[in-house]
Design a protein around this motif. Structure first.
Motif, PDB file in Angstrom:
ATOM      1  N   UNK A   1       0.820  -1.211   0.000  1.00 40.42           N
ATOM      2  CA  UNK A   1       0.000   0.000   0.000  1.00 40.42           C
ATOM      3  C   UNK A   1       0.853   1.261   0.000  1.00 40.42           C
ATOM      4  N   UNK A   2       1.993   1.208   0.697  1.00 40.17           N
ATOM      5  CA  UNK A   2       2.874   2.368   0.790  1.00 40.17           C
ATOM      6  C   UNK A   2       3.910   2.416  -0.327  1.00 40.17           C
ATOM      7  N   UNK A   3       3.874   1.431  -1.248  1.00 41.90           N
ATOM      8  CA  UNK A   3       4.809   1.439  -2.359  1.00 41.90           C
ATOM      9  C   UNK A   3       6.041   0.585  -2.158  1.00 41.90           C
TER      10      UNK A   3
ATOM     11  N   UNK B   1       4.027  -4.267   8.681  1.00 45.66           N
ATOM     12  CA  UNK B   1       5.134  -4.635   7.798  1.00 45.66           C
ATOM     13  C   UNK B   1       4.616  -5.072   6.435  1.00 45.66           C
ATOM     14  N   UNK B   2       3.501  -5.821   6.424  1.00 46.75           N
ATOM     15  CA  UNK B   2       2.918  -6.255   5.160  1.00 46.75           C
ATOM     16  C   UNK B   2       2.371  -5.084   4.359  1.00 46.75           C
ATOM     17  N   UNK B   3       1.823  -4.089   5.039  1.00 45.58           N
ATOM     18  CA  UNK B   3       1.208  -2.951   4.355  1.00 45.58           C
ATOM     19  C   UNK B   3       2.230  -1.914   3.896  1.00 45.58           C
ATOM     20  N   UNK B   4       3.323  -1.755   4.644  1.00 45.68           N
ATOM     21  CA  UNK B   4       4.293  -0.715   4.328  1.00 45.68           C
ATOM     22  C   UNK B   4       5.487  -1.233   3.536  1.00 45.68           C
TER      23      UNK B   4
ATOM     24  N   UNK C   1      10.600  -0.614   9.040  1.00 45.61           N
ATOM     25  CA  UNK C   1      11.745  -0.483   9.940  1.00 45.61           C
ATOM     26  C   UNK C   1      12.003   0.988  10.280  1.00 45.61           C
ATOM     27  N   UNK C   2      11.872   1.864   9.279  1.00 46.05           N
ATOM     28  CA  UNK C   2      12.037   3.297   9.537  1.00 46.05           C
ATOM     29  C   UNK C   2      10.989   3.791  10.521  1.00 46.05           C
TER      30      UNK C   2
ATOM     31  N   UNK D   1      -3.800   4.948  11.792  1.00 41.97           N
ATOM     32  CA  UNK D   1      -3.763   5.650  10.503  1.00 41.97           C
ATOM     33  C   UNK D   1      -4.060   4.679   9.362  1.00 41.97           C
ATOM     34  N   UNK D   2      -3.463   3.490   9.409  1.00 37.48           N
ATOM     35  CA  UNK D   2      -3.668   2.509   8.347  1.00 37.48           C
ATOM     36  C   UNK D   2      -5.118   2.034   8.302  1.00 37.48           C
ATOM     37  N   UNK D   3      -5.712   1.779   9.460  1.00 29.88           N
ATOM     38  CA  UNK D   3      -7.101   1.322   9.489  1.00 29.88           C
ATOM     39  C   UNK D   3      -8.038   2.392   8.945  1.00 29.88           C
TER      40      UNK D   3
END
Length: 300
Positions: A76-78, A168-171, A177-178, A217-219
């Motif tokens: 989702x975050x690229x 981790x799966x979404x980002x 890690x950042x 934020x993700x939800x």
């Protein structure tokens, strides 16, 4: 606590059981196709303008059996989709547990060497002043992996496992890690700024609270029901400000940093995604450095 979306409507998950990919029933997942709402694993999800699509919806939408993103799916975050979406989370868990065991073995000396505090005399008079203000900036980082009690590390590691995997799966690994590291450092910096110079603090709570803020934020970005994560956040904040012995500064600093970074991660426009995402991370790091420098100048 990791919130699963509502049970899928095609019966791929047993009632009350974990959600599984509709194409790979042996794989648990918390991701759904934003078009048909079926659960999909990281191998099946394909980045869309909003969320992810399953392979079938991509083929139907393109009118052919091919899609350029199908061979190189993105999160989702690229970020790059990994075969093991919890690898970084597992490594972070391992580091925390290894440090905990090392501290148990070495007892007090190692604890004092890694603990976060501003400026204080140690038990050894010949050593003089020690602390972050004396140039030991590494304590801002090492304290993030330091725990002294079993209950303390148990709560933090459960939070890391529940919240970390879906994030981790979404980002993607690098962005996740950042997020984790900067949230922890922000918590350490706020503690250093506000707490008494001789007050020692330790724990991964700042980083875990950053994951909690990012989860909210993700939800919201995925249009999930916000009530469970809001309730979890309220409960944790109540404990933060009512339980004695908790460094609330680390919790607040991590929570704010995690939420801000996550906003940049999941809402960045695609054409300027890297600039916005890494720019936000850079700004948070800059604020952390500025706070530490100003506090150090005030203590020395």
């Amino acid at each position: 606590m990791d919130q699963q979306p509502p049970q899928d409507q095609d019966g791929s998950a047993a009632a009350g059981g974990p959600l599984t990919c509709y194409r790979h029933p042996d794989r648990e997942t918390g991701i759904r196709c934003t078009r048909c709402d079926r659960p999909i694993c990281t191998d099946c999800m394909i980045e869309a303008s909003v969320g992810f699509h399953c392979p079938e919806c991509v083929r139907e939408g393109s009118g052919t059996g091919h899609h350029p993103a199908a061979n190189r799916p993105r999160t989702l975050a690229g970020g790059s989709v990994a075969a093991d979406p919890r690898l970084v989370t597992k490594i972070l868990l391992g580091i925390n547990l290894a440090v905990f065991i090392a501290v148990l073995a070495a007892r007090r000396p190692l604890l004092e060497d890694l603990l976060l505090f501003g400026r204080a005399h140690t038990d050894d008079p010949a050593a003089g002043w020690e602390g972050v203000a004396e140039g030991q900036w590494y304590r801002l980082l090492t304290s993030m992996f330091l725990h002294q009690e079993v209950l303390h590390i148990a709560f933090n590691m459960l939070g890391l496992w529940w919240l970390g995997g879906p994030l981790e799966a979404a980002l993607g690994r690098i962005r996740y890690l950042a997020l984790y590291m900067l949230s922890g450092l922000a918590g350490s910096a706020l503690t250093y700024w506000i707490a008494a110079p001789a007050q020692g603090t330790l724990g991964a709570s700042g980083a875990v609270f950053g994951l909690l803020g990012a989860t909210a934020v993700l939800m919201r970005r995925m249009n999930y029901d916000m009530r469970p994560v809001i309730a979890l956040l309220v409960v944790n904040l109540v404990f933060t400000f009512t339980w004695s012995g908790i460094a609330w500064q680390a919790h607040v600093g991590g929570l704010v940093a995690g939420a801000l970074i996550a906003i940049a991660m999941v809402h960045a426009p695609r054409e300027r995604r890297n600039l916005v995402q890494y720019g936000a991370c850079g700004l948070v790091l800059l604020v952390v450095v500025l706070v530490v420098v100003l506090r150090t100048a005030a203590l020395t």
